[in-house]
Scaffold this motif. Sequence first.
Motif, PDB file in Angstrom:
ATOM      1  N   VAL A   1      13.505  16.849  13.809  1.00 50.76           N
ATOM      2  CA  VAL A   1      14.657  16.267  13.450  1.00 50.76           C
ATOM      3  C   VAL A   1      15.659  15.625  14.054  1.00 50.76           C
ATOM      4  CG1 VAL A   1      16.729  16.421  11.292  1.00 50.76           C
ATOM      5  CG2 VAL A   1      14.328  16.886  10.940  1.00 50.76           C
ATOM      6  N   HIS A   2      15.481  17.006  15.162  1.00 56.41           N
ATOM      7  CA  HIS A   2      17.140  16.485  16.019  1.00 56.41           C
ATOM      8  C   HIS A   2      16.172  15.387  16.942  1.00 56.41           C
ATOM      9  CE1 HIS A   2      18.646  17.086  19.450  1.00 56.41           C
ATOM     10  NE2 HIS A   2      19.123  18.028  19.973  1.00 56.41           N
ATOM     11  N   VAL A   3      14.476  15.893  17.667  1.00 53.95           N
ATOM     12  CA  VAL A   3      13.832  14.466  18.440  1.00 53.95           C
ATOM     13  C   VAL A   3      14.024  13.124  17.713  1.00 53.95           C
ATOM     14  CG1 VAL A   3      12.158  13.904  18.670  1.00 53.95           C
ATOM     15  CG2 VAL A   3      12.666  16.077  19.523  1.00 53.95           C
TER      16      VAL A   3
ATOM     17  N   GLU B   1      19.307  25.466   8.171  1.00 49.93           N
ATOM     18  CA  GLU B   1      19.972  25.050   9.727  1.00 49.93           C
ATOM     19  C   GLU B   1      19.782  23.335   9.480  1.00 49.93           C
ATOM     20  OE1 GLU B   1      17.321  26.823  12.315  1.00 49.93           O
ATOM     21  OE2 GLU B   1      19.109  28.601  12.544  1.00 49.93           O
ATOM     22  N   VAL B   2      18.655  22.899   8.775  1.00 48.01           N
ATOM     23  CA  VAL B   2      18.818  22.041   8.718  1.00 48.01           C
ATOM     24  C   VAL B   2      19.437  20.916   7.964  1.00 48.01           C
ATOM     25  CG1 VAL B   2      16.609  19.756   7.795  1.00 48.01           C
ATOM     26  CG2 VAL B   2      15.895  21.385   9.216  1.00 48.01           C
ATOM     27  N   ILE B   3      19.864  21.696   7.281  1.00 48.25           N
ATOM     28  CA  ILE B   3      20.911  21.133   5.907  1.00 48.25           C
ATOM     29  C   ILE B   3      22.341  20.374   6.491  1.00 48.25           C
ATOM     30  CG2 ILE B   3      22.342  21.317   3.804  1.00 48.25           C
ATOM     31  CD1 ILE B   3      19.564  22.552   2.714  1.00 48.25           C
ATOM     32  N   ASP B   4      22.896  21.764   7.598  1.00 53.35           N
ATOM     33  CA  ASP B   4      24.349  22.054   8.456  1.00 53.35           C
ATOM     34  C   ASP B   4      23.236  20.445   9.193  1.00 53.35           C
ATOM     35  OD1 ASP B   4      26.588  23.304   8.934  1.00 53.35           O
ATOM     36  OD2 ASP B   4      25.467  23.970  10.753  1.00 53.35           O
ATOM     37  N   PHE B   5      22.705  21.166  10.031  1.00 53.63           N
ATOM     38  CA  PHE B   5      23.014  18.782  11.345  1.00 53.63           C
ATOM     39  C   PHE B   5      22.311  17.790  10.494  1.00 53.63           C
ATOM     40  CE2 PHE B   5      19.865  16.441  13.601  1.00 53.63           C
ATOM     41  CZ  PHE B   5      20.384  16.879  15.053  1.00 53.63           C
ATOM     42  N   LEU B   6      22.034  17.837   9.189  1.00 53.23           N
ATOM     43  CA  LEU B   6      21.997  17.029   8.834  1.00 53.23           C
ATOM     44  C   LEU B   6      23.740  16.302   8.654  1.00 53.23           C
ATOM     45  CD1 LEU B   6      18.507  16.806   6.284  1.00 53.23           C
ATOM     46  CD2 LEU B   6      19.127  15.443   8.666  1.00 53.23           C
ATOM     47  N   LEU B   7      24.513  17.245   7.603  1.00 54.65           N
ATOM     48  CA  LEU B   7      25.349  17.090   7.103  1.00 54.65           C
ATOM     49  C   LEU B   7      26.248  16.462   8.833  1.00 54.65           C
ATOM     50  CD1 LEU B   7      26.343  19.307   4.372  1.00 54.65           C
ATOM     51  CD2 LEU B   7      26.460  17.172   5.048  1.00 54.65           C
ATOM     52  N   LYS B   8      26.287  17.450   9.640  1.00 56.42           N
ATOM     53  CA  LYS B   8      26.988  17.112  10.680  1.00 56.42           C
ATOM     54  C   LYS B   8      26.807  15.905  11.194  1.00 56.42           C
ATOM     55  CE  LYS B   8      27.890  21.751  12.204  1.00 56.42           C
ATOM     56  NZ  LYS B   8      27.510  23.114  12.708  1.00 56.42           N
TER      57      LYS B   8
ATOM     58  N   ARG C   1      21.323   2.602  11.685  1.00 61.15           N
ATOM     59  CA  ARG C   1      22.282   3.671  11.394  1.00 61.15           C
ATOM     60  C   ARG C   1      22.217   4.145  10.425  1.00 61.15           C
ATOM     61  NH1 ARG C   1      28.403   1.877  12.117  1.00 61.15           N
ATOM     62  NH2 ARG C   1      29.027   4.042  11.322  1.00 61.15           N
ATOM     63  N   ARG C   2      21.773   4.032   9.414  1.00 61.29           N
ATOM     64  CA  ARG C   2      21.147   4.683   7.335  1.00 61.29           C
ATOM     65  C   ARG C   2      20.243   4.736   7.270  1.00 61.29           C
ATOM     66  NH1 ARG C   2      18.337   1.276   4.669  1.00 61.29           N
ATOM     67  NH2 ARG C   2      17.189  -1.108   5.465  1.00 61.29           N
ATOM     68  N   PHE C   3      19.585   5.438   9.080  1.00 59.37           N
ATOM     69  CA  PHE C   3      18.144   5.975   8.976  1.00 59.37           C
ATOM     70  C   PHE C   3      18.327   7.089   8.133  1.00 59.37           C
ATOM     71  CE2 PHE C   3      14.968   8.647  10.790  1.00 59.37           C
ATOM     72  CZ  PHE C   3      13.277   7.387   9.877  1.00 59.37           C
ATOM     73  N   ILE C   4      19.093   8.300   8.233  1.00 62.92           N
ATOM     74  CA  ILE C   4      19.667   9.212   8.387  1.00 62.92           C
ATOM     75  C   ILE C   4      19.574   9.428   6.841  1.00 62.92           C
ATOM     76  CG2 ILE C   4      22.145   9.591   8.256  1.00 62.92           C
ATOM     77  CD1 ILE C   4      21.396  12.370   9.496  1.00 62.92           C
TER      78      ILE C   4
END
Length: 195
Positions: free
Chosen positions: A23-25, A58-65, A34-37
């Motif tokens: 997800v990070h990569v 952890e993925v949810i937290d990352f996505l929201l941030k 910009r709307r990809f996420i």
Amino acid sequence: TLRGDDGMTCLHLATQNGKLECVHVILSQNNLPRRFINLQDEGGWTSLVWAAENKHEEVIDFLLKHGADPLISDAEGNIALHWAALSGSLFTCQLLLDYGCDVNSTNTNGETPLHIALRQDHYECVVLFLMRKARLDLKNKNGQLPVDCIVAKNPKCATIVKLTTTLQILIKDRKSTRMNSSHDQNSYAIFCLKK
């Protein structure tokens, strides 16, 4: 944007499987729109919904941030909080509420996250939703109140819903008594709770 037959992107697949490094990569690529996420697959599911349904905290937290929108509805009107209620992740439910999800949001079946959490017997999520003012008077399209969705497995869910219902009635009665007594100076309200 490259998608599979079901409309899923590489980000959907990474979040569905809880692959935080992937997800990070993916999101660090400069050429992404910009709307990809927040892209939705054919069912209307975003990457955040896939992560919520599969309890990848952890993925949810990352996505929201990183700008994932928790209020996007899928094809059935569910927001990420509905899927977090289904999965039973207290952490995810709390996080999504903190990011602006409405605890009383209804899907196309009229179900709130509370209906879903009660049906799945997720006591901790039920308590959280009640603390965040989940309404107990909202009926789904089958005419069911949240209390009607309680499963017999866990009597704690039934107890907390009944207690909250009783408290809401007492508070409502107290407010109406105060309003009525403001006109009559000789009226006094006395409240007691039977064991």
